[in-house]
Scaffold this active site. Structure first.
Site, mmCIF file in Angstrom:
data_model
loop_
_atom_site.group_PDB
_atom_site.id
_atom_site.type_symbol
_atom_site.label_atom_id
_atom_site.label_comp_id
_atom_site.label_asym_id
_atom_site.label_seq_id
_atom_site.Cartn_x
_atom_site.Cartn_y
_atom_site.Cartn_z
ATOM 1 N N GLY A 160 0.854 -1.189 0.000
ATOM 2 C CA GLY A 160 0.000 0.000 0.000
ATOM 3 C C GLY A 160 0.884 1.229 0.000
ATOM 4 N N ALA A 161 0.488 2.254 0.770
ATOM 5 C CA ALA A 161 1.240 3.514 0.760
ATOM 6 C C ALA A 161 2.689 3.288 1.217
ATOM 7 C CB ALA A 161 0.532 4.532 1.649
ATOM 8 N N ASN A 174 2.025 1.954 12.745
ATOM 9 C CA ASN A 174 1.858 2.831 13.895
ATOM 10 C C ASN A 174 1.627 2.018 15.162
ATOM 11 O OD1 ASN A 174 2.165 5.553 13.109
ATOM 12 N ND2 ASN A 174 0.281 5.399 11.906
ATOM 13 N N LYS A 186 5.044 9.698 18.879
ATOM 14 C CA LYS A 186 4.236 9.526 17.656
ATOM 15 C C LYS A 186 2.833 9.050 18.023
ATOM 16 C CE LYS A 186 3.793 9.001 13.064
ATOM 17 N NZ LYS A 186 3.889 7.847 12.221
#
Ligand SMILES: NC(=O)c1ccc[n+]([C@@H]2O[C@H](COP(=O)([O-])OP(=O)(O)OC[C@H]3O[C@@H](n4cnc5c(N)ncnc54)[C@H](OP(=O)(O)O)[C@@H]3O)[C@@H](O)[C@H]2O)c1
Length: 298
Positions: A15-16, A103, A180
């Protein structure tokens, strides 16, 4: 020492972020196997320096895997990790290093059971990338990853050293990962309202975001993140400084009706808070709403 060009390298989840890694490896002359869910003839990454096309096809059948790789980059959404079990089993052996580009702060716990024996190295991805409807990906800014100083980290660095990716091994990865996570957690508010960054200029939303971020900070510190007192204010100011129409991936997923990464970005705060006896009244409201927005029913 084995050169990056002779290391067997794979990307699971083109994907990205997976396309960014595959394209940078290909650009540097490192052959890369691309394992995906949807068949594609090739991958295309648009950068500020121009386009990089990775010749395909994207493999979709783990039974056709050539065997264990030296380094596997896992770049699926956290909600999709379990579904990659067949790929991970086909590509990972005791000598494989799996770098998890996701993440959150729980990458090792979620991936290690799927790759018994392999080293698992979590990575913080700093550079945003967007997948377009045609499957091509746009990289915004310079690609940058940080990993902790753990077994396998140096091999990941060796594979990436010839690429245009800035790669660092951090001594205090825990603090960076929680920093983050605070930003990711606050972005969850955008998925609930269906609004972009401009919403943080409302004073009532800013008050809520600050209360939430202070709760996240208390949990982060209990988990050994050395974040300063003013971290919540800094995160809020960052959101307030973004263009009004700036989105975030969890909002994009909500708008597209895809499952949300609410568990690794938000529920983790409540989970870790409970472990440490820290009250999480804001999470207690937000998490069920995000979970229901993602997974229903209804
Ligand atoms: N994008 C960013 O800017 C960014 C920045 C920082 C961190 N992250 C984090 O990086 C992680 C990856 O995000 P992303 O934005 O790259 O996600 P994404 O664009 O949705 O890509 C996920 C890819 O995994 C594929 N996939 C899903 N299930 C699979 C399976 N069973 N086997 C093989 N491939 C499978 C998907 O296939 P399909 O093509 O069929 O959907 C898709 O190509 C997330 O944790 C995200 O939060 C992203």
């Amino acid at each position: 020492m084995v050169s990056s060009h002779t290391m067997r390298t794979a990307v699971v989840g083109p994907g990205a972020i997976g396309t960014v890694v595959a394209a940078l490896l290909h650009e540097a002359g490192t052959p890369v196997l691309v394992a995906g869910r949807s068949p594609r003839p090739d991958l295309r990454l648009d950068t500020e320096r121009g386009a990089i096309v990775v010749p395909g096809p994207v493999l979709t059948d783990p039974a056709r895997s050539p065997g264990a790789a030296d380094v596997v980059f896992l770049a699926v959404k956290a909600t999709q990790t379990a579904a990659t079990a067949a790929w991970l089993s086909a590509l990972c052996g005791p000598a494989t290093v799996v770098c998890v580009l996701q993440n959150g702060v729980e990458q090792v716990e979620s991936v290690q059971p799927l790759v018994a024996g392999s080293d698992v190295v979590p990575a913080i991805v700093w550079s945003p990338a967007e997948r377009r409807p045609d499957g091509s990906v746009r990289l915004r800014g310079e690609p940058r990853f940080t990993v902790p100083r753990v077994g396998g980290a140096e091999r990941v660095g060796r594979v990436l050293e010839a690429t245009a990716c800035e790669f660092t091994i951090a001594d205090d990865f825990t603090t960076l990962a929680w920093r983050k996570l605070l930003q990711n957690a606050a972005a969850g508010l955008m998925a609930l309202t269906g609004r972009r960054a401009g919403m943080f200029r409302r004073d009532d939303v800013a008050d809520l975001a600050l209360a939430y971020l202070r709760e996240c900070l208390a949990v982060a510190r209990a988990c050994r993140a050395a974040l300063p007192d003013d971290e919540p204010d800094r995160v809020l100011q960052r959101f307030r400084g973004f263009p009004d129409d700036m989105g975030t991936s969890i909002l994009a997923d909500r708008e597209a009706g895809r499952p949300l990464e609410w568990d690794v970005r938000n529920a983790v705060i409540r989970r870790r808070g409970r472990e440490h006896g820290i009250p999480t009244p804001v999470s207690d409201v937000l998490v069920p709403l995000l979970a229901a927005a993602s997974d229903g029913p209804g």
